[in-house]
Write a protein that holds these residues in place. Sequence first.
Motif, mmCIF file in Angstrom:
data_model
loop_
_atom_site.group_PDB
_atom_site.id
_atom_site.type_symbol
_atom_site.label_atom_id
_atom_site.label_comp_id
_atom_site.label_asym_id
_atom_site.label_seq_id
_atom_site.Cartn_x
_atom_site.Cartn_y
_atom_site.Cartn_z
ATOM 1 N N LEU A 80 -10.664 1.336 0.427
ATOM 2 C CA LEU A 80 -11.780 2.271 0.320
ATOM 3 C C LEU A 80 -11.315 3.712 0.527
ATOM 4 C CD1 LEU A 80 -14.570 0.223 2.107
ATOM 5 C CD2 LEU A 80 -14.625 1.036 -0.267
ATOM 6 N N ALA A 81 -10.364 3.909 1.423
ATOM 7 C CA ALA A 81 -9.819 5.249 1.633
ATOM 8 C C ALA A 81 -9.069 5.734 0.399
ATOM 9 C CB ALA A 81 -8.903 5.261 2.855
ATOM 10 N N LEU A 82 -8.281 4.855 -0.220
ATOM 11 C CA LEU A 82 -7.558 5.222 -1.446
ATOM 12 C C LEU A 82 -8.533 5.560 -2.572
ATOM 13 C CD1 LEU A 82 -4.696 2.537 -1.486
ATOM 14 C CD2 LEU A 82 -4.428 5.001 -1.058
ATOM 15 N N LYS A 83 -9.561 4.736 -2.728
ATOM 16 C CA LYS A 83 -10.548 4.978 -3.781
ATOM 17 C C LYS A 83 -11.265 6.308 -3.556
ATOM 18 C CE LYS A 83 -11.843 0.255 -5.116
ATOM 19 N NZ LYS A 83 -13.009 -0.646 -5.268
ATOM 20 N N SER A 84 -11.645 6.565 -2.316
ATOM 21 C CA SER A 84 -12.323 7.821 -2.002
ATOM 22 C C SER A 84 -11.430 9.016 -2.304
ATOM 23 C CB SER A 84 -12.746 7.839 -0.534
ATOM 24 O OG SER A 84 -13.715 6.843 -0.273
#
Length: 208
Positions: A80-84
Amino acid sequence: MLDKEINHMTMTTLPAPAEVAARANDILDALKAHPDYERLGDSARRYTDCWATFTGYPIIASWNLDTDTGPLFDEAMRVLALKSAVFELTDGDEHAAELVVSAPVDEMVHAVLAQYTLCQRMTAALGIRFVHMTDQERFGWNPGDYTHRCYLAAGWGEPNPRYWIDAATTRSRLQILNQRYATVGIGRDGRSHSIDFTGEAARLVLAG
């Protein structure tokens, strides 16, 4: 600085993995420092009791709810951090931000996002956006792809092979699972079954 790879769904030039990694680490640190982070993890792990697919967690060898959901939550939060980070660095391109991930990790991402109230509160407080839409999902993760390069650049080491299962192994394990499912009347990756419950219920009453 930009990576040479192009997301062909949008023709967006993807940010360099090092740039994504730096922003993802900032996002992940901020999430972990939020007072609701522990509750988010606990709630996401409990979600398995309410819903799980036949094609996500079960492809993990000897899957065990008690020991596997903790590490999977960590992987989901990294994703989720990478996607954000990609979403921010591509000016809100949700197609580019829908990174290819392993099926079990993706299932835990769903479990995290199901904690809607906490996700809304945390992302609003931190000024970030969680990105995930089923109509944008792409499966078939393989080592060496863009997701993998961003993950490594973040300094998290090699993705745990227990949970990061490549496309060919996923297909093989799903074939094995479907053969097992078929023996109890479950078909189409768990999308249908032939159990009418009448006879089963009568036997359970007699046995109980």
